[in-house]
Write a protein that holds these residues in place. Sequence first.
Motif, PDB file in Angstrom:
ATOM      1  N   UNK A  62       0.889  -1.153   0.000  1.00  0.00           N
ATOM      2  CA  UNK A  62       0.000   0.000   0.000  1.00  0.00           C
ATOM      3  C   UNK A  62       0.928   1.205   0.000  1.00  0.00           C
ATOM      4  N   UNK A  63       0.800   2.042  -1.033  1.00  0.00           N
ATOM      5  CA  UNK A  63       1.743   3.127  -1.256  1.00  0.00           C
ATOM      6  C   UNK A  63       0.996   4.456  -1.346  1.00  0.00           C
ATOM      7  N   UNK A  64       1.749   5.542  -1.307  1.00  0.00           N
ATOM      8  CA  UNK A  64       1.135   6.840  -1.531  1.00  0.00           C
ATOM      9  C   UNK A  64       2.105   7.790  -2.221  1.00  0.00           C
ATOM     10  N   UNK A  65       1.500   8.718  -2.930  1.00  0.00           N
ATOM     11  CA  UNK A  65       2.240   9.795  -3.591  1.00  0.00           C
ATOM     12  C   UNK A  65       1.914  11.066  -2.830  1.00  0.00           C
ATOM     13  N   UNK A  66       2.937  11.758  -2.358  1.00  0.00           N
ATOM     14  CA  UNK A  66       2.726  13.037  -1.682  1.00  0.00           C
ATOM     15  C   UNK A  66       2.611  14.127  -2.735  1.00  0.00           C
ATOM     16  N   UNK A  72       7.137  18.531  -6.232  1.00  0.00           N
ATOM     17  CA  UNK A  72       7.630  18.052  -4.933  1.00  0.00           C
ATOM     18  C   UNK A  72       7.082  16.673  -4.568  1.00  0.00           C
ATOM     19  N   UNK A  73       6.530  15.943  -5.543  1.00  0.00           N
ATOM     20  CA  UNK A  73       5.960  14.616  -5.287  1.00  0.00           C
ATOM     21  C   UNK A  73       7.019  13.614  -4.863  1.00  0.00           C
ATOM     22  N   UNK A  74       6.625  12.727  -3.951  1.00  0.00           N
ATOM     23  CA  UNK A  74       7.448  11.585  -3.568  1.00  0.00           C
ATOM     24  C   UNK A  74       6.576  10.334  -3.597  1.00  0.00           C
ATOM     25  N   UNK A  75       7.197   9.165  -3.634  1.00  0.00           N
ATOM     26  CA  UNK A  75       6.511   7.877  -3.627  1.00  0.00           C
ATOM     27  C   UNK A  75       6.970   7.102  -2.401  1.00  0.00           C
ATOM     28  N   UNK A  76       6.024   6.756  -1.526  1.00  0.00           N
ATOM     29  CA  UNK A  76       6.341   6.118  -0.253  1.00  0.00           C
ATOM     30  C   UNK A  76       5.509   4.837  -0.107  1.00  0.00           C
ATOM     31  N   UNK A  77       6.114   3.790   0.429  1.00  0.00           N
ATOM     32  CA  UNK A  77       5.382   2.569   0.777  1.00  0.00           C
ATOM     33  C   UNK A  77       4.929   2.690   2.227  1.00  0.00           C
ATOM     34  N   UNK A  78       3.612   2.672   2.442  1.00  0.00           N
ATOM     35  CA  UNK A  78       3.083   2.746   3.799  1.00  0.00           C
ATOM     36  C   UNK A  78       3.314   1.421   4.523  1.00  0.00           C
ATOM     37  N   UNK A  79       2.993   0.288   3.847  1.00  0.00           N
ATOM     38  CA  UNK A  79       3.279  -1.021   4.406  1.00  0.00           C
ATOM     39  C   UNK A  79       3.216  -2.073   3.307  1.00  0.00           C
ATOM     40  N   UNK A  80       3.788  -3.227   3.618  1.00  0.00           N
ATOM     41  CA  UNK A  80       3.746  -4.400   2.744  1.00  0.00           C
ATOM     42  C   UNK A  80       2.957  -5.481   3.463  1.00  0.00           C
ATOM     43  N   UNK A  81       2.053  -6.126   2.750  1.00  0.00           N
ATOM     44  CA  UNK A  81       1.218  -7.178   3.334  1.00  0.00           C
ATOM     45  C   UNK A  81       2.129  -8.292   3.853  1.00  0.00           C
ATOM     46  N   UNK A  82       2.132  -8.555   5.167  1.00  0.00           N
ATOM     47  CA  UNK A  82       3.074  -9.512   5.764  1.00  0.00           C
ATOM     48  C   UNK A  82       2.987 -10.932   5.209  1.00  0.00           C
TER      49      UNK A  82
END
Length: 164
Positions: A62-66, A72-82
């Motif tokens: 589950x990811x997000x783009x700021x 000023x956009x960034x790409x971040x992974x909020x979490x990975x399904x365990x």
Amino acid sequence: FGGNTISNIMNSGTNGVSADVTTPGSLSAVNLTSNCLNGTLTCFSQYRSDQDRLYFSEDTKLRYITAPNSGSSTLITLFTQPAGGSISNFIFSPNNDMIFYLSGSSLYCRNISSGNAWCNDTALNTITGLPTISAGANQFTWRDSTHLLISTHGGYVLEYTLPP
């Protein structure tokens, strides 16, 4: 689209899950998995205006783009399904301290800041005889702060009541 403007926020058109991009800049050259490229029901998105973030599911992440569509956009992974399953759909809890998500045909909960021990990335719908939940658009909605309504996309609407 007439005179309207359409911008490419992310995706070079090439298959592949890209690493996080923490340096602000253009994400239009960043790759997406082929599961998001071909109209499949495995990549869902939600824009949160309170955070100016575009959240989306991409395979096991589950990811997000700021600040979407800005320099000023960034790409971040909020979490990975365990368990390693693809995250196909998701919804934030009304107070934004949990995320409920679909992986395979099971409903899961990811704790962000609730402190609820039951919200621990384990399947919540393990009742025998429960209809199969398949991914689809407009699948989750909140009846109130403790009752999540879920379309199975198979003719049923289920109600999940959050434990105290």
